[in-house]
Scaffold this active site. Structure first.
Site, short mmCIF file in Angstrom:
data_model
loop_
_atom_site.label_atom_id
_atom_site.label_comp_id
_atom_site.label_asym_id
_atom_site.label_seq_id
_atom_site.Cartn_x
_atom_site.Cartn_y
_atom_site.Cartn_z
N GLY A 98 -14.12 5.82 1.04
CA GLY A 98 -13.64 5.22 2.29
C GLY A 98 -14.50 5.53 3.49
O GLY A 98 -14.10 5.29 4.63
N SER A 119 -17.00 3.96 -1.92
CA SER A 119 -17.68 2.96 -1.07
C SER A 119 -18.58 2.01 -1.85
O SER A 119 -19.64 1.62 -1.36
CB SER A 119 -18.47 3.65 0.06
OG SER A 119 -17.60 4.34 0.92
N GLY A 174 -12.30 0.88 -4.22
CA GLY A 174 -11.14 0.91 -3.33
C GLY A 174 -11.16 -0.28 -2.39
O GLY A 174 -10.84 -1.41 -2.76
N GLY A 175 -11.59 -0.03 -1.15
CA GLY A 175 -11.54 -1.03 -0.08
C GLY A 175 -12.06 -2.41 -0.48
O GLY A 175 -11.43 -3.43 -0.19
N ASN A 209 -8.82 -0.25 -7.30
CA ASN A 209 -7.71 0.62 -6.91
C ASN A 209 -7.25 0.17 -5.53
O ASN A 209 -7.92 0.41 -4.54
CB ASN A 209 -8.21 2.08 -6.87
CG ASN A 209 -7.15 3.03 -6.34
OD1 ASN A 209 -5.99 2.65 -6.17
ND2 ASN A 209 -7.55 4.27 -6.08
N TRP A 210 -6.12 -0.50 -5.51
CA TRP A 210 -5.64 -1.07 -4.25
C TRP A 210 -4.96 -0.04 -3.35
O TRP A 210 -4.59 -0.36 -2.22
CB TRP A 210 -4.66 -2.23 -4.53
CG TRP A 210 -5.33 -3.42 -5.15
CD1 TRP A 210 -6.67 -3.59 -5.41
CD2 TRP A 210 -4.70 -4.62 -5.59
NE1 TRP A 210 -6.90 -4.81 -5.97
CE2 TRP A 210 -5.71 -5.48 -6.10
CE3 TRP A 210 -3.37 -5.06 -5.62
CZ2 TRP A 210 -5.42 -6.74 -6.62
CZ3 TRP A 210 -3.09 -6.32 -6.13
CH2 TRP A 210 -4.11 -7.14 -6.62
N LYS A 211 -4.77 1.16 -3.87
CA LYS A 211 -4.11 2.23 -3.08
C LYS A 211 -2.81 1.66 -2.48
O LYS A 211 -2.15 0.86 -3.12
CB LYS A 211 -5.08 2.79 -2.04
CG LYS A 211 -6.41 3.22 -2.68
CD LYS A 211 -7.31 4.02 -1.80
CE LYS A 211 -8.57 4.40 -2.58
NZ LYS A 211 -9.50 5.22 -1.83
N GLU A 259 -15.88 10.33 -8.53
CA GLU A 259 -15.73 9.85 -7.16
C GLU A 259 -15.95 11.01 -6.19
O GLU A 259 -15.02 11.78 -5.93
CB GLU A 259 -14.31 9.30 -6.93
CG GLU A 259 -13.94 8.15 -7.82
CD GLU A 259 -12.84 7.30 -7.20
OE1 GLU A 259 -13.11 6.13 -6.93
OE2 GLU A 259 -11.74 7.81 -6.94
N HIS A 318 -6.52 11.14 -8.98
CA HIS A 318 -7.34 10.66 -7.87
C HIS A 318 -7.40 11.76 -6.79
O HIS A 318 -6.43 12.47 -6.58
CB HIS A 318 -6.73 9.37 -7.30
CG HIS A 318 -7.66 8.69 -6.35
ND1 HIS A 318 -7.80 9.09 -5.04
CD2 HIS A 318 -8.52 7.66 -6.53
CE1 HIS A 318 -8.71 8.32 -4.46
NE2 HIS A 318 -9.16 7.44 -5.33
P1 13P Z 1 -13.49 3.15 -1.49
O1 13P Z 1 -14.20 2.16 -2.39
O2 13P Z 1 -12.63 2.50 -0.45
O3 13P Z 1 -14.46 4.16 -0.94
O4 13P Z 1 -12.46 3.97 -2.42
C1 13P Z 1 -12.93 4.55 -3.58
C2 13P Z 1 -11.76 5.05 -4.35
O5 13P Z 1 -11.15 6.04 -3.97
C3 13P Z 1 -11.34 4.30 -5.55
O6 13P Z 1 -10.41 5.03 -6.28
#
Ligand code: 13P
Length: 259
Positions: A179, A219, A240-241, A11-13, A173, A101
């Protein structure tokens, strides 16, 4: 018991413009082995403005990565300024859509009812919803994590048939892990993902419970992925990150190689 193929999703947000997105997918395709892509399903979820470019790269280079979106509206057209319809995504060969999300729920006021409408709209457009659920730190500390997540599953999937639940994805999640660098322990993540599966079993039956894929997100890093992925009710990760860097994301996808 059904075999569930692992699904690891990036998920690149709100990161990567379309040039950066093209580079990231191309690099990912170079660093992933064909063996990785046989053993694990992989999806990337770029911002809307990147989708057409990423679709073109995936199709022209025949990359075995699924194209995903991060959100959509529940209507297929209408006066909804700024929104994107499920049918528009399907037309770009998007096959998976993240729905509900915690950032959409917390920052943009999405309700359980909105999330349920979106799940149904994504299914109606022949795409796979990745339904997100997860508790806040306050809810966890007050002992209310399971009730919160069970409620999100029951309302998010209300009115969805068992046969459709079998094919979809749930991402657990915990909001306190997103994050923050604080991954849930494999045991805590397993307990909650197991509870999600039991909820599906009690409402939609054995087949749906045995087939639905449940991801953990929050994370996830190359070093934490193997222990998380070893848990019986964790079938994948929503990253995410760490999915923004193709090398790091590829090391998560290759979690089986780490003992
Ligand atoms: P992180 O991996 O950056 O904590 O994000 C998780 C997330 O929200 C994926 O949708």
């Amino acid at each position: 018991m059904a075999e569930r193929k692992p699904l690891i999703s990036g998920n690149w947000k709100m990161h990567h413009n379309h040039f950066e997105a093209i580079q990231a997918v191309q690099k990912l395709s170079y660093v992933l082995s064909s063996h990785d892509l046989e053993a694990v399903d992989v999806s990337v979820h770029p911002p809307f403005t990147d989708l057409r470019s990423v679709q073109t790269v995936i199709e022209s280079d025949e990359i075995a990565i699924a194209l995903g979106a991060q959100n959509c509206h529940w209507e297929n057209n209408g006066a909804y300024t700024g929104e994107v319809a499920p049918a528009m995504l399907a037309k770009l060969n998007v096959s998976m859509v993240i729905v509900g999300h915690s950032e959409r729920r917390e920052l943009f006021g999405e309700t359980d009812e909105d999330v349920n409408r979106k799940v149904k709209a994504v299914l109606a457009a022949d795409m796979t919803p990745i339904l997100c659920c997860g508790e806040t730190l306050d809810e966890r500390e007050a002992g209310g994590a399971a009730a919160r997540v069970e409620g999100q599953i029951r309302s998010g999937l209300a009115g969805v048939k068992a046969g459709q639940v079998s094919g979809l994805v749930v991402a657990y999640e915990p909001i306190w892990a997103i994050g923050t660098g604080k991954t849930a322990t494999p045991e805590d993540a397993q307990e909650m993902c197991g509870m999600v599966r039991s909820t599906v079993r009690s409402k939609w039956g054995d087949e749906a419970a045995d087939k639905v894929r449940i991801q953990y997100g929050g994370s996830v890093k190359p070093v934490t992925a193997p222990d998380l992925m070893r848990q019986p009710d964790i079938d994948g990760a929503l990253v995410g990150g760490a999915s923004l860097d193709p090398d790091e994301f590829a090391r998560i996808i290759a979690y089986r190689l780490v003992s």
